[in-house]
Design a protein around this motif. Structure first.
Motif, short mmCIF file in Angstrom:
data_model
loop_
_atom_site.label_atom_id
_atom_site.label_comp_id
_atom_site.label_asym_id
_atom_site.label_seq_id
_atom_site.Cartn_x
_atom_site.Cartn_y
_atom_site.Cartn_z
N GLU A 128 0.83 -1.20 0.00
CA GLU A 128 0.00 0.00 0.00
C GLU A 128 0.87 1.26 0.00
OE1 GLU A 128 -2.98 0.71 -0.52
OE2 GLU A 128 -3.38 2.65 0.42
N ALA A 129 1.92 1.27 0.83
CA ALA A 129 2.80 2.43 0.88
C ALA A 129 3.46 2.66 -0.48
CB ALA A 129 3.86 2.25 1.97
N VAL A 130 3.95 1.58 -1.10
CA VAL A 130 4.60 1.69 -2.41
C VAL A 130 3.60 2.21 -3.44
CG1 VAL A 130 5.60 0.35 -4.31
CG2 VAL A 130 6.41 -0.01 -1.97
N ALA A 131 2.37 1.69 -3.41
CA ALA A 131 1.35 2.11 -4.36
C ALA A 131 1.09 3.61 -4.24
CB ALA A 131 0.06 1.33 -4.14
N GLN A 132 1.03 4.11 -3.01
CA GLN A 132 0.74 5.53 -2.80
C GLN A 132 1.94 6.41 -3.20
OE1 GLN A 132 -2.23 6.64 -2.35
NE2 GLN A 132 -3.00 4.57 -2.11
N ILE A 133 3.14 5.99 -2.80
CA ILE A 133 4.34 6.78 -3.13
C ILE A 133 4.52 6.83 -4.65
CG2 ILE A 133 6.85 7.01 -2.87
CD1 ILE A 133 6.57 5.45 -0.20
N ALA A 134 4.25 5.69 -5.32
CA ALA A 134 4.47 5.62 -6.77
C ALA A 134 3.45 6.45 -7.55
CB ALA A 134 4.45 4.16 -7.23
N LYS A 135 2.44 6.99 -6.87
CA LYS A 135 1.50 7.89 -7.56
C LYS A 135 2.12 9.28 -7.76
CE LYS A 135 -2.95 5.93 -6.13
NZ LYS A 135 -4.01 6.07 -5.12
N LEU A 136 3.21 9.56 -7.06
CA LEU A 136 3.86 10.86 -7.20
C LEU A 136 4.58 10.92 -8.55
CD1 LEU A 136 5.26 11.15 -3.57
CD2 LEU A 136 3.37 12.45 -4.56
N PRO A 137 4.66 12.11 -9.14
CA PRO A 137 5.23 12.21 -10.48
C PRO A 137 6.73 11.90 -10.48
CG PRO A 137 4.86 14.39 -9.56
CD PRO A 137 4.25 13.41 -8.59
N GLY A 138 7.15 11.10 -11.44
CA GLY A 138 8.57 10.79 -11.60
C GLY A 138 9.09 9.74 -10.63
N ILE A 139 8.18 9.12 -9.88
CA ILE A 139 8.60 8.08 -8.94
C ILE A 139 7.98 6.75 -9.34
CG2 ILE A 139 8.54 7.30 -6.53
CD1 ILE A 139 8.95 10.06 -5.64
N GLY A 140 8.84 5.80 -9.71
CA GLY A 140 8.37 4.48 -10.12
C GLY A 140 8.28 3.55 -8.93
N LYS A 141 7.86 2.33 -9.20
CA LYS A 141 7.66 1.35 -8.11
C LYS A 141 8.97 1.04 -7.38
CE LYS A 141 3.28 -0.37 -8.43
NZ LYS A 141 2.37 -1.24 -7.74
N LYS A 142 10.06 0.97 -8.13
CA LYS A 142 11.34 0.62 -7.51
C LYS A 142 11.80 1.70 -6.54
CE LYS A 142 13.95 -2.86 -9.86
NZ LYS A 142 15.29 -3.26 -10.34
N THR A 143 11.71 2.94 -6.99
CA THR A 143 12.09 4.06 -6.12
C THR A 143 11.15 4.12 -4.93
OG1 THR A 143 12.86 5.28 -8.05
CG2 THR A 143 12.48 6.56 -6.05
N ALA A 144 9.86 3.91 -5.17
CA ALA A 144 8.87 3.94 -4.09
C ALA A 144 9.22 2.90 -3.02
CB ALA A 144 7.48 3.68 -4.65
N LEU A 145 9.63 1.73 -3.47
CA LEU A 145 10.00 0.66 -2.52
C LEU A 145 11.23 1.08 -1.72
CD1 LEU A 145 9.79 -2.18 -1.38
CD2 LEU A 145 11.10 -3.01 -3.32
N ARG A 146 12.20 1.68 -2.41
CA ARG A 146 13.43 2.12 -1.74
C ARG A 146 13.08 3.16 -0.67
NH1 ARG A 146 17.01 5.85 -3.08
NH2 ARG A 146 16.00 6.31 -5.05
N LEU A 147 12.17 4.08 -1.00
CA LEU A 147 11.77 5.11 -0.04
C LEU A 147 11.02 4.49 1.15
CD1 LEU A 147 10.65 7.97 -2.46
CD2 LEU A 147 12.83 7.71 -1.28
#
Lengths: 201, 201
Positions: free
Chosen positions: A11-30
């Motif tokens: 869920e966190a990755v899905a929400q973070i990855a909605k931000l512009p320029g942020i893909g699933k991999k970066t979202a997971l890292r964050l």
């Protein structure tokens, strides 16, 4: 497809990855970075985002983002009220402010006229711009819009509306970016840079 | 220096820019993006981050991040319990899971031995790994640690400790990355890829 084995991470990755320029991999890292920090780190971040979204206001004079009904630029008596710079967004105000080259005031349109995207003059802050005229203070309106057809259309449209007020109108210079080599410039930019040549001092 | 003219923006940018790989400019872009979305967008994001940080657990068996006391991989009866893969972090588990090439179980060390950074064997989950032996199920321990001195040291240290249990030990293959040209490989990788050559089928 990424496998998460945790609904919380998913869920966190899905929400973070909605931000512009942020893909699933970066979202997971964050997301994993947040897990490595103590809880107040995430709390402070989440609160800053929520406060920003809930408490931000738009200046009733220039429509720039603001912490108060009137923004700090409009309130600042040090600013030169004879110069009014018209921009598309608050982001543009921040970009121009960071140059430290401009001491006038602003008007944020909140968009530009775009028939393709269905944005008409009534959808952006043109009426409120015109309501600032006639002005005892403003001597020049500087258009700092994108060098696109939409930007040029918007400048043209507003300039026509400003005619009755006999205020000086200018646009920011178009030309070769500083540090850029001539051979890589497109011909339209190059052409405009020749037409808009400035005297060498 | 960036000028914000809004404490709310300034604070949000400062917090976002604390995340790894995100500079002030990107942070500003993200903050302004939140302002363009409706309030529930930011709310859902903030809540996902807070829930992740507050509710995440670490599997009591393998220490992988988990929504429950035991993670979904350890709970899954379809997994091959004869293979145990040792990794540094949960991120590595997720990376290996996304290859879909491994059906065994894991052990997350939560770090690797690093005298320079002051991380000793006692600081990572080595004791809890050893406590999984002797095991009626685990036949092979696969080390999937970084191809660095620290990774090699950790593999060496744990392998020695595993000796009494007479379990098979392996490491993931070192070699030329798929799609990579030979001439760009460093000589150490190339050397190991020759030593670790596999029979052509």
């Amino acid at each position: 497809m990424m496998q998460f084995s945790s609904k919380l991470i998913e869920e966190a990755v899905a929400q973070i990855a909605k931000l512009p320029g942020i893909g699933k991999k970066t979202a997971l890292r964050l997301a994993l970075h947040l897990l490595k920090q103590d809880e107040p780190f995430t709390q402070t971040l989440a609160e800053a985002l929520l406060r920003l979204r809930r408490e931000i206001q738009y200046c009733q004079v220039c429509h720039h983002i603001s912490d108060a009904p009137t923004c700090s630029i409009c309130q600042n008596s040090q600013r030169d009220r004879s110069l009014l710079c018209v921009v598309e967004s608050s982001q543009d105000v921040l970009a121009i402010e960071s140059t430290a080259q401009y001491k006038g005031i602003y008007h944020v349109l909140g968009g530009i006229i775009s028939p393709i995207e269905g944005i008409s003059p009534a959808d952006i802050q043109i009426d409120s711009l015109l309501s600032r005229f006639p002005s005892p203070e403003i001597k020049e309106v500087i258009f700092a819009l994108s060098a696109t057809m939409e930007g040029d259309t918007t400048t043209f449209y507003i300039t026509k509306k400003l005619k009755p007020f006999e205020v000086k109108v200018s646009t920011i210079a178009r030309g070769i970016p500083i540090g850029s080599e001539l051979e890589y410039a497109d011909e339209i930019t190059l052409g405009r840079s020749i037409i808009g040549r400035t005297e060498y001092e």
